[in-house]
Structure formats: C-alpha cells, structure tokens
Design a protein around this motif. Structure first.
Motif, PDB file in Angstrom:
ATOM      1  N   MET A 169       5.428 -17.095   6.206  1.00 35.10           N
ATOM      2  CA  MET A 169       5.429 -15.761   5.757  1.00 35.10           C
ATOM      3  C   MET A 169       4.139 -15.461   4.711  1.00 35.10           C
ATOM      4  N   PHE A 170       3.352 -16.388   4.246  1.00 37.26           N
ATOM      5  CA  PHE A 170       2.606 -16.168   3.353  1.00 37.26           C
ATOM      6  C   PHE A 170       1.210 -15.641   4.039  1.00 37.26           C
ATOM      7  N   THR A 171       1.061 -14.341   3.855  1.00 36.48           N
ATOM      8  CA  THR A 171      -0.122 -13.631   4.415  1.00 36.48           C
ATOM      9  C   THR A 171       0.027 -12.158   3.936  1.00 36.48           C
ATOM     10  N   PRO A 172      -1.116 -11.534   3.799  1.00 35.37           N
ATOM     11  CA  PRO A 172      -1.275 -10.070   3.214  1.00 35.37           C
ATOM     12  C   PRO A 172      -0.432  -9.171   4.128  1.00 35.37           C
ATOM     13  N   THR A 173      -0.604  -9.485   5.700  1.00 40.40           N
ATOM     14  CA  THR A 173       0.006  -8.604   6.573  1.00 40.40           C
ATOM     15  C   THR A 173       1.567  -8.362   6.172  1.00 40.40           C
ATOM     16  N   TYR A 174       2.123  -9.553   5.712  1.00 37.98           N
ATOM     17  CA  TYR A 174       3.663  -9.273   5.383  1.00 37.98           C
ATOM     18  C   TYR A 174       3.898  -8.218   4.438  1.00 37.98           C
ATOM     19  N   ILE A 175       3.019  -8.143   3.452  1.00 38.10           N
ATOM     20  CA  ILE A 175       3.104  -6.838   2.549  1.00 38.10           C
ATOM     21  C   ILE A 175       2.664  -5.851   3.108  1.00 38.10           C
ATOM     22  N   GLU A 176       1.643  -5.853   3.901  1.00 39.38           N
ATOM     23  CA  GLU A 176       1.053  -4.602   4.340  1.00 39.38           C
ATOM     24  C   GLU A 176       2.186  -3.706   5.325  1.00 39.38           C
ATOM     25  N   THR A 177       2.908  -4.743   6.003  1.00 41.86           N
ATOM     26  CA  THR A 177       4.021  -4.088   6.836  1.00 41.86           C
ATOM     27  C   THR A 177       5.193  -3.547   6.292  1.00 41.86           C
ATOM     28  N   ALA A 178       5.395  -4.682   5.454  1.00 38.72           N
ATOM     29  CA  ALA A 178       6.843  -4.198   4.719  1.00 38.72           C
ATOM     30  C   ALA A 178       6.655  -3.037   3.598  1.00 38.72           C
ATOM     31  N   GLY A 179       5.402  -2.896   3.056  1.00 37.26           N
ATOM     32  CA  GLY A 179       5.187  -1.927   2.004  1.00 37.26           C
ATOM     33  C   GLY A 179       5.780  -2.247   1.009  1.00 37.26           C
ATOM     34  N   GLY A 180       6.232  -1.271   0.055  1.00 34.33           N
ATOM     35  CA  GLY A 180       6.871  -1.338  -1.205  1.00 34.33           C
ATOM     36  C   GLY A 180       8.122  -2.051  -1.037  1.00 34.33           C
ATOM     37  N   THR A 181       8.858  -2.436   0.019  1.00 30.81           N
ATOM     38  CA  THR A 181      10.108  -2.972   0.078  1.00 30.81           C
ATOM     39  C   THR A 181       9.989  -4.753   0.028  1.00 30.81           C
ATOM     40  N   SER A 182       8.596  -5.159  -0.043  1.00 26.54           N
ATOM     41  CA  SER A 182       8.306  -6.515  -0.194  1.00 26.54           C
ATOM     42  C   SER A 182       8.297  -6.809  -1.667  1.00 26.54           C
ATOM     43  N   GLU A 183       8.301  -5.959  -2.523  1.00 25.00           N
ATOM     44  CA  GLU A 183       8.097  -6.270  -3.877  1.00 25.00           C
ATOM     45  C   GLU A 183       9.347  -7.159  -4.411  1.00 25.00           C
ATOM     46  N   GLY A 184       8.888  -8.308  -5.152  1.00 25.02           N
ATOM     47  CA  GLY A 184       9.822  -9.065  -5.403  1.00 25.02           C
ATOM     48  C   GLY A 184      10.331 -10.291  -4.515  1.00 25.02           C
ATOM     49  N   ASP A 185       9.644 -10.107  -3.314  1.00 27.91           N
ATOM     50  CA  ASP A 185       9.671 -11.248  -2.263  1.00 27.91           C
ATOM     51  C   ASP A 185       9.139 -12.595  -2.768  1.00 27.91           C
ATOM     52  N   LEU A 186       9.580 -13.632  -2.033  1.00 29.30           N
ATOM     53  CA  LEU A 186       8.833 -14.852  -2.425  1.00 29.30           C
ATOM     54  C   LEU A 186       8.528 -15.507  -1.564  1.00 29.30           C
ATOM     55  N   VAL A 187       7.391 -16.749  -1.414  1.00 21.75           N
ATOM     56  CA  VAL A 187       7.276 -17.503  -0.344  1.00 21.75           C
ATOM     57  C   VAL A 187       6.912 -18.978  -1.107  1.00 21.75           C
ATOM     58  N   THR A 188       6.969 -19.917  -0.384  1.00 24.78           N
ATOM     59  CA  THR A 188       6.369 -21.154  -0.854  1.00 24.78           C
ATOM     60  C   THR A 188       5.057 -21.412   0.195  1.00 24.78           C
ATOM     61  N   SER A 189       4.079 -21.988  -0.483  1.00 19.37           N
ATOM     62  CA  SER A 189       3.131 -22.330   0.541  1.00 19.37           C
ATOM     63  C   SER A 189       2.326 -23.867  -0.045  1.00 19.37           C
ATOM     64  N   VAL A 190       1.669 -24.292   0.966  1.00 21.18           N
ATOM     65  CA  VAL A 190       0.883 -25.827   0.706  1.00 21.18           C
ATOM     66  C   VAL A 190      -0.117 -25.553  -0.298  1.00 21.18           C
ATOM     67  N   GLY A 191      -0.469 -26.535  -1.110  1.00 20.96           N
ATOM     68  CA  GLY A 191      -1.187 -26.700  -2.136  1.00 20.96           C
ATOM     69  C   GLY A 191      -1.286 -25.588  -2.983  1.00 20.96           C
ATOM     70  N   VAL A 192      -2.450 -25.594  -3.897  1.00 17.96           N
ATOM     71  CA  VAL A 192      -2.624 -24.583  -4.904  1.00 17.96           C
ATOM     72  C   VAL A 192      -3.299 -23.275  -4.572  1.00 17.96           C
ATOM     73  N   PRO A 193      -3.318 -22.277  -5.212  1.00 22.05           N
ATOM     74  CA  PRO A 193      -3.967 -21.018  -4.624  1.00 22.05           C
ATOM     75  C   PRO A 193      -5.361 -21.362  -4.392  1.00 22.05           C
ATOM     76  N   VAL A 194      -5.958 -21.130  -3.136  1.00 21.97           N
ATOM     77  CA  VAL A 194      -7.443 -21.485  -2.947  1.00 21.97           C
ATOM     78  C   VAL A 194      -8.165 -20.653  -3.907  1.00 21.97           C
ATOM     79  N   ASP A 195      -7.991 -19.476  -4.378  1.00 18.11           N
ATOM     80  CA  ASP A 195      -8.631 -18.381  -5.194  1.00 18.11           C
ATOM     81  C   ASP A 195      -8.924 -19.072  -6.378  1.00 18.11           C
ATOM     82  N   THR A 196      -8.260 -19.977  -6.721  1.00 17.21           N
ATOM     83  CA  THR A 196      -8.429 -20.574  -8.226  1.00 17.21           C
ATOM     84  C   THR A 196      -9.271 -21.937  -7.999  1.00 17.21           C
ATOM     85  N   LEU A 197      -9.562 -22.343  -7.031  1.00 14.33           N
ATOM     86  CA  LEU A 197     -10.137 -23.734  -6.715  1.00 14.33           C
ATOM     87  C   LEU A 197     -11.932 -23.544  -6.790  1.00 14.33           C
ATOM     88  N   PRO A 198     -12.375 -23.965  -7.938  1.00 10.91           N
ATOM     89  CA  PRO A 198     -13.871 -23.666  -7.885  1.00 10.91           C
ATOM     90  C   PRO A 198     -14.684 -24.331  -6.661  1.00 10.91           C
TER      91      PRO A 198
END
Length: 407
Positions: free
Chosen positions: A272-301
């Motif tokens: 479920m971990f993709t921006p597409t989920y939020i784009e389709t569900a819109g505001g109804t996705s607020e507060g929803d959760l997922v687990t994903s593998v690893g640590v957030p890639v954006d935080t890795l130098p």
C-alpha cells in the motif's frame, strides 16, 4: 505497455562469454566492451504499476552508474525490463524469455510474491540469479513449513533485499496494539500469496498480544465496489481495519469506508506504500497507516544522488517503496560479475559457467548499499531487518516509527 530497454549497437555483434562484443560505432565510449544484460520483471502497466516502475528505474540508475564509473572494466551493462502485469503466468513466461537470452546474467524482481512462485524454478534450472527487492512471503526462501520451524531453502538462485512478512506482520501488530492502542481489528485480504500471508501473520500476532479480531473477509483483485465489506466492518464495531494486499483495492476501500461515516483508520503493508494510494483516496486516507521495509529512503545520505537522479530524469512510478532496494539488488549482480571476472584472470567465463559463478558471488555480498547493508543469510534473505511504520499526515506519508521486530 511492455517496456523494453534495448541494447543500442551498430555493426556486427559477436557472441562472447554470456554476452555480446560491442565493436564500436554506438555513439558512446564503450567500444570493445562486452555487453551483459540485467533483466527486470515487474508490473509495468495496470495493477501495481506505480511500484513496478519504481523497480525498473531503480535498476536503470544502478546500471547507468556502474557504466559511468566503469565498475567492471571491459563490461557494459544494459537493461531488459519485462512487464508481468502482476500475473503469475506472465511472470513465468518472462522468466523463460530472460533465461533464453544468453546475455542476461541476473534478474531483479518480481514485485509480487505470487509471481515469484512461478519464476523460481525456471531461474534455478538455468543457474540464473534472481534478486527481488520486494517479495516478502517467507515461504519463498524458507519453504512452506517455515512457521513450524522446518526451514528449507529450495532455490539457491533466489535472494531478496526486502525483509519478510514474518517480521512485517508482527511489527504492524505490535504497533497497532501497543502504539495505536487498538483492541478490535477487522482483517481483510486480497486472496493473493502476499496479501493473504501478511494478513494471517498480522491476525495471529495481534491476538497473541491480547487484541480481538472482530471479523475477517476477502476481496478480489480488480474489485471496485466494497459496499458490502464496509457494512460488515461497521457492524463489527472495529476500531481498526487491517488490509493484506496492494494499493489498488485498499485505496478504494478506505475511501468508501470513510465516506460511509466510519472514522477508523486502515492499516496495511508495503503493498500500500505509494503516493498513488493517497492521490486516489484523497482526504479519506488521512490517518491511514502502512509498514514498509527498511528506513525512509529520503533520510539516507547514500540515497540522495539516486533520488536526485530519479527526479531529474522524470522517471515515472514510485522510487520510495522499492527503488533503493532495486538499485542495491542490481548493484549486487554487478559486483558479482566484477568478482567473477577478477577471479578468472580478468576474463569472463564462457557459457553457463558465468551465470553459475555470479550466483555464488551474490551469496557472498557484503557492502553498504544506498538503502542499507546488503548481505544475505543461508536462506537468501536479507540481513537488513529494519522496518518503518508510515502514517498519512497532511496528505503525505510520514514515518512515525522505525525499528526491528524479533517476535
């Protein structure tokens, strides 16, 4: 959409080793290099394509980086990406096609565990290494009886850079019960290998922690109307819905659930971990959760250059879920080719011997990738056990907890 990245050559190609000799004239500086292919199998169109394209382009960037740095002197790597449309039968056909291509020295993929089941035997019979950046079904590496402790590795050519549902499901259950303080959950799955397996593990661990499973149900991939399911969830008075499956269905389930007036979050896995989920569900996705593998890639130098390149190239799909793991999987194959060449008097072995030796070297992988440490245990599973819980906040996935799960 079948996406193939072709090998650009002009002039005669002479088959060499398990690749082809580029005699120049291609407009680059690789004249005289041996060309080897890294295959990719993923859903590049239709269901799950956002994450599938992230896999393809993760590998593409790794190949481009290796060629630019001349990581393996005398070797030019190219990409061959095949679309499995998230269908096991198509994945098996693609596996056969990749095996038949003598230039292919390794394959990254597939996305879906159910597709992987049909591919493993094909690759194993040809000694062709396969590294999935996303498969999480424990049975793929540890056998169908893994839960009883009888773990057996059936396919020595299969590896993965993503950790398994044995950890992901438990990690999610622990966060739901102890982190969110939820006590009553309704569990849904999509009947597929990945989704059903993940939902089962979550369900069992949630009950062990003291939670109550107030209902279960299954949906079909491709379903659009979840009115009956929404009614069941509301009647069960659940305070959380857990979904085992991909974003294609869950983004509609949460939308219809919230629009019916149910103010409860939907929690799922990395599918479920993709921006597409939020784009389709819109505001109804607020507060929803997922687990994903690893640590957030954006935080890795180490991943900064990868992310910058992905964005600058305008590549489609989602790099955040498996892009980094795909880059690292391709790099493991490239490093293996380098090791084989160096151990063979700086020459590539001929015929099937190259593929066989690449499998052996991948198993010895031990390096820092852009998404973390890359090494494998005796089953071919990654030794990187990090997981992260993300929650939709302000219309974006935000990491709320990163850690490991030991059961």
């Amino acid at each position: 959409m079948l996406i193939l990245t072709s090998v650009l050559t002009t002039g005669a190609l002479t088959l060499t080793a398990c690749g082809s000799r580029d005699d120049g004239g291609s407009g680059d500086d690789s004249g005289g290099d041996t060309t080897l292919t890294i295959g990719v199998d993923a859903p590049l169109s239709g269901e799950n394509s956002a994450t599938g394209l992230g896999i393809q382009y993760g590998v593409k960037i790794a190949i481009d980086d290796a060629n630019k740095k001349k990581l393996v002197p005398g070797v030019k790597f190219v990409l061959k990406a095949l679309d499995d449309k998230a269908q096991p039968a198509t994945g098996q056909q693609n596996a056969s096609a990749l095996v038949a291509d003598k230039q292919v020295v390794g394959v990254v993929g597939p996305l879906n565990s159910g597709v992987a089941q049909t591919m493993q035997q094909v690759f194993a019979s040809a000694n062709l290494v396969q590294i999935s950046p996303s498969n999480t079904d424990p049975a793929l590496t540890q056998g169908k009886d893994w839960q009883s402790g009888d773990k057996k590795r059936r396919y020595p050519t299969y590896f993965r850079t993503a950790t398994t549902d044995a950890l992901q499901g438990g990690f999610a259950a622990d966060y739901a019960y102890n982190g969110l303080k939820k006590k009553k959950v309704f569990v849904v799955d999509d009947k597929q290998t990945y989704g059903a397996g993940l939902a089962k593990i979550f369900r069992e661990q949630f009950k062990k922690l003291g939670g109550t499973v107030v209902g279960t149900d299954s949906v079909n991939t491709g379903d659009k109307d979840f009115g009956a399911l929404v009614t069941k969830i509301e009647d069960a008075k659940a305070d959380l819905v857990y979904y085992g499956g991909q974003y294609d269905e869950s983004q509609l389930i949460t939308k219809q659930l919230k629009e019916a007036g149910a103010k409860i979050p939907l929690f799922g896995g990395d599918g479920m971990f993709t921006p597409t989920y939020i784009e389709t569900a819109g505001g109804t996705s607020e507060g929803d959760l997922v687990t994903s593998v690893g640590v957030p890639v954006d935080t890795l130098p180490a991943a900064k250059q990868f992310i910058d390149t992905y964005k600058a190239k305008g590549y489609k799909g989602d790099y955040g879920t498996y892009g980094g793991y795909s880059y690292d999987a391709a790099t493991a194959i490239i490093n293996a080719v380098k090791a084989v060449k160096e151990a063979n008097g700086d020459k590539l072995p001929t015929g099937n011997d190259l593929r066989k030796k690449v499998v052996e070297e991948v198993g010895k992988s031990n390096f820092e990738g852009i998404a973390g440490k890359v090494s494998f245990d005796e089953f071919g599973d990654t030794t990187n056990k990090q997981l992260t819980v993300y929650q939709v906040k302000g219309g974006k996935w935000e990491a709320v907890k990163t850690g490991t799960y030991n059961g």
